[in-house]
Design an enzyme around this catalytic site. Structure first.
Site, short mmCIF file in Angstrom:
data_model
loop_
_atom_site.label_atom_id
_atom_site.label_comp_id
_atom_site.label_asym_id
_atom_site.label_seq_id
_atom_site.Cartn_x
_atom_site.Cartn_y
_atom_site.Cartn_z
CG ASN A 1 7.21 -8.43 9.18
OD1 ASN A 1 6.94 -8.26 10.37
ND2 ASN A 1 7.94 -9.43 8.75
CE LYS B 1 19.69 5.97 -10.75
NZ LYS B 1 20.99 6.53 -11.14
CB ALA C 1 16.41 -4.24 2.26
NE ARG D 1 19.89 -10.54 -10.63
CZ ARG D 1 19.02 -11.54 -10.53
NH1 ARG D 1 18.21 -11.84 -11.53
NH2 ARG D 1 18.93 -12.24 -9.41
CG HIS E 1 4.26 18.52 2.20
ND1 HIS E 1 3.10 18.91 2.82
CD2 HIS E 1 4.50 17.26 2.66
CE1 HIS E 1 2.67 17.96 3.62
NE2 HIS E 1 3.51 16.94 3.54
#
Length: 197
Positions: free
Chosen positions: A84, A179, A159, A182, A114
């Site tokens: 998108n 993380k 998101a 499930r 960096h």
């Protein structure tokens, strides 16, 4: 004299202020600029530019403008790829997308790291680590995928996530840092009753 830092396997030394790299980036940016000036509905012209820009591109690839990358030729995109608006890829190292990858708006994939030491950073010390996205992966809106990350097949990144470590296959992962929440289960097939698949 300090010792040279150890560099992980599969890293590529980059350098800020390197005229050769800057010239290659200018070519990539010029093609991105052309791409972003097209009508968002001109799929044929988009396809021509993407073929020039990307290292490899599968069938049925749709990249909704605007889209920005650095070199372009370090990016490999599989079949049935969709991104998108506002996809950014800094491709100092390889960025590989599998088949059936969906990318929501405002996502960033950055291979660059960096130096943390300010003097090294001012001197332009930079490395790039490859990013690999498996098949059937969905990246949620506003997510950032950092250097060296692999995301396994079928996984979903929620998101707003910042993915700094690799994510296994067949899971939902979310957060800052991202993380595993499930595994994806058979029950997920019934989340949308309208779908009879």
């Amino acid at each position: 004299m300090s010792e040279r830092p150890e560099v992980p396997i599969n890293c590529y030394f980059q350098g800020c202020y390197n005229p050769q790299f800057e010239a290659e980036i200018e070519k990539g940016k010029a093609l991105c600029f052309q791409y972003n000036q097209l009508s968002p509905n001109d799929r044929d012209a988009q396809h021509v530019i993407l073929q020039k820009l990307l290292g490899k591109m599968g069938k049925e690839v749709l990249v909704t403008p605007p889209f920005w990358c650095d070199y372009g030729y370090n990016i490999t995109v599989g079949d049935y790829f969709y991104s998108n608006h506002n996809l950014i890829i800094t491709d100092g190292a390889k960025v590989t997308f599998g088949d059936h990858v969906f990318i929501a708006p405002n996502c960033c994939f950055t291979t660059a790291e960096h130096a943390l030491d300010p003097e090294m950073r001012k001197a332009g010390i930079e490395i790039a680590k490859p990013i690999t996205i498996g098949n059937n992966v969905w990246i949620g809106a506003g997510s950032t995928i950092l250097a060296g990350v692999t995301i396994g097949d079928n996984s979903v990144i929620g998101a707003g996530s910042v993915v700094k470590k690799s994510i296994p296959a067949n899971v939902i992962a979310v957060g800052v840092p991202c993380k595993v929440l499930r595994p994806i289960t058979e029950e997920d097939k019934h989340r949308y009753p309208i779908f009879q698949g």
